[in-house]
Design a protein around this motif. Structure first.
Motif, PDB file in Angstrom:
ATOM      1  N   LYS A   1       0.834  -1.207   0.000  1.00 26.34           N
ATOM      2  CA  LYS A   1       0.000   0.000   0.000  1.00 26.34           C
ATOM      3  C   LYS A   1       0.866   1.254   0.000  1.00 26.34           C
ATOM      4  O   LYS A   1       0.484   2.286  -0.555  1.00 26.34           O
ATOM      5  N   GLU A   2       2.021   1.158   0.628  1.00 22.96           N
ATOM      6  CA  GLU A   2       2.936   2.297   0.677  1.00 22.96           C
ATOM      7  C   GLU A   2       4.368   1.762   0.769  1.00 22.96           C
ATOM      8  O   GLU A   2       4.625   0.753   1.430  1.00 22.96           O
ATOM      9  N   VAL A   3       5.296   2.450   0.096  1.00 24.16           N
ATOM     10  CA  VAL A   3       6.709   2.109   0.166  1.00 24.16           C
ATOM     11  C   VAL A   3       7.482   3.360   0.550  1.00 24.16           C
ATOM     12  O   VAL A   3       7.253   4.439  -0.015  1.00 24.16           O
ATOM     13  N   ALA A   4       8.377   3.221   1.517  1.00 21.76           N
ATOM     14  CA  ALA A   4       9.182   4.351   1.968  1.00 21.76           C
ATOM     15  C   ALA A   4      10.662   4.000   1.902  1.00 21.76           C
ATOM     16  O   ALA A   4      11.097   3.007   2.493  1.00 21.76           O
ATOM     17  N   PHE A   5      11.420   4.800   1.184  1.00 23.64           N
ATOM     18  CA  PHE A   5      12.876   4.690   1.161  1.00 23.64           C
ATOM     19  C   PHE A   5      13.463   5.574   2.256  1.00 23.64           C
ATOM     20  O   PHE A   5      13.056   6.731   2.422  1.00 23.64           O
ATOM     21  N   LEU A   6      14.431   5.032   3.001  1.00 24.66           N
ATOM     22  CA  LEU A   6      15.238   5.822   3.935  1.00 24.66           C
ATOM     23  C   LEU A   6      16.670   5.789   3.416  1.00 24.66           C
ATOM     24  O   LEU A   6      17.334   4.757   3.478  1.00 24.66           O
ATOM     25  N   VAL A   7      17.144   6.915   2.896  1.00 23.86           N
ATOM     26  CA  VAL A   7      18.465   6.943   2.265  1.00 23.86           C
ATOM     27  C   VAL A   7      19.214   8.183   2.738  1.00 23.86           C
ATOM     28  O   VAL A   7      18.736   9.310   2.566  1.00 23.86           O
ATOM     29  N   THR A   8      20.376   7.973   3.324  1.00 24.01           N
ATOM     30  CA  THR A   8      21.161   9.090   3.851  1.00 24.01           C
ATOM     31  C   THR A   8      22.635   8.926   3.498  1.00 24.01           C
ATOM     32  O   THR A   8      23.117   7.821   3.284  1.00 24.01           O
ATOM     33  N   GLY A   9      23.337  10.045   3.440  1.00 20.17           N
ATOM     34  CA  GLY A   9      24.779  10.022   3.246  1.00 20.17           C
ATOM     35  C   GLY A   9      25.228  10.362   1.835  1.00 20.17           C
ATOM     36  O   GLY A   9      24.552  10.036   0.854  1.00 20.17           O
ATOM     37  N   ALA A  10      26.391  11.015   1.739  1.00 21.19           N
ATOM     38  CA  ALA A  10      26.915  11.472   0.459  1.00 21.19           C
ATOM     39  C   ALA A  10      27.222  10.316  -0.494  1.00 21.19           C
ATOM     40  O   ALA A  10      27.146  10.474  -1.720  1.00 21.19           O
ATOM     41  N   SER A  11      27.546   9.137   0.050  1.00 19.41           N
ATOM     42  CA  SER A  11      27.905   7.999  -0.815  1.00 19.41           C
ATOM     43  C   SER A  11      26.714   7.511  -1.637  1.00 19.41           C
ATOM     44  O   SER A  11      26.885   6.792  -2.615  1.00 19.41           O
ATOM     45  N   LYS A  12      25.508   7.903  -1.249  1.00 20.02           N
ATOM     46  CA  LYS A  12      24.297   7.461  -1.964  1.00 20.02           C
ATOM     47  C   LYS A  12      23.846   8.467  -3.028  1.00 20.02           C
ATOM     48  O   LYS A  12      22.941   8.175  -3.811  1.00 20.02           O
ATOM     49  N   ALA A  13      24.457   9.653  -3.058  1.00 16.99           N
ATOM     50  CA  ALA A  13      23.934  10.753  -3.868  1.00 16.99           C
ATOM     51  C   ALA A  13      23.864  10.410  -5.352  1.00 16.99           C
ATOM     52  O   ALA A  13      22.879  10.739  -6.031  1.00 16.99           O
ATOM     53  N   GLU A  14      24.902   9.761  -5.878  1.00 19.06           N
ATOM     54  CA  GLU A  14      24.933   9.448  -7.313  1.00 19.06           C
ATOM     55  C   GLU A  14      23.789   8.519  -7.696  1.00 19.06           C
ATOM     56  O   GLU A  14      23.078   8.755  -8.688  1.00 19.06           O
TER      57      GLU A  14
END
Length: 241
Positions: free
Chosen positions: A184-197
């Motif tokens: 019904k819902e999906v949530a991404f938790l993404v943090t940090g400069a290494s993930k930016a690209e």
């Protein structure tokens, strides 16, 4: 898709915690697939500290989107991390905690867990439906435990699959893409400069993005929310405010 961008990892965790609690309060029985990682760890600490006594944990049913094939006492276990940072600090019925048995044979456990989801959850076109799936994303664009080198697992006929880490070879049990996109819902938790690209590639669907499992997250409900810190969102073509 909704993008929520905050100053740092702590602010992401605080706002996601509030979002999660509101979802639970609005629901009857609530079925959630948890993620491992450093940001969920902060989320669990916040939930335990701020909401231990104000959320009706009896109606929250916990599952995992993926788990490493290690015993529940191993420091790499997503289950162990959740026990230490959340379950040990709140009153939740044991029968509401549905862990992936990482110490068991992976193939048999994937079958068992898929069967459990089919029994416990409502199904949409034969696919078990979570109220919420929480996801992280690796620097390589993987999500849950579906990695780019095994992207064919995304559309597997089996609701749960056995994946292999590309470097260590460690086996993992993971829900597949069909289960993720049925939520019904999906949530991404993404943090940090290494993930930016990879955030830029996946969110903006730039050329070649389809080789990254995270880019295939597209729930049929249309309810996809990204919780990002400014470092992870730094390369997006938009004003972070």
């Amino acid at each position: 898709m909704e993008l929520k961008i905050y100053r740092d990892k702590q602010e992401v965790a605080e706002n996601f915690s509030d979002y999660f609690v509101n979802k639970v309060k609005e629901a009857g029985a609530f079925h959630v697939a948890l993620s491992g990682g450093s940001t969920p760890k902060i989320v669990f600490d916040l939930l335990a500290r701020k909401y231990a006594g104000t959320v009706d944990w009896n109606k929250v049913n916990f599952y995992w989107g993926d788990e490493r094939c290690v015993p529940p006492t191993d420091d790499q276990s997503n289950y162990k991390m959740t026990v230490e940072h959340l379950f040990s600090k709140i009153e939740v019925p044991k029968e509401n905690i549905n862990r992936i048995l990482g110490e068991k044979d992976p193939v048999n456990e994937a079958m068992r867990y898929a069967n459990l989801l089919e029994i416990d959850l409502d199904r949409v076109q034969g696919v078990p439906q979570f109220d919420l799936v929480i996801l992280g994303m690796g620097d390589d664009g993987h999500t849950a435990s579906i990695f780019p080198h095994e992207i064919e697992l995304w559309d597997s006929d089996d609701h749960c699959v056995v994946a292999n880490h590309p470097e260590s070879g460690q086996k993992r049990v993971s829900i597949n893409g069909k289960v993720i996109n049925a939520a019904k819902e999906v949530a991404f938790l993404v943090t940090g400069a290494s993930k930016a690209e990879k955030v830029k590639v996946v969110v903006e669907k730039t050329e070649g993005s389809e080789v990254y499992p995270a880019s295939l997250v597209n729930p049929a409900s249309g309810n996809l929310v990204w919780f990002l810190d400014e470092e992870a969102a730094a390369k997006l073509n938009q004003d972070p405010s």
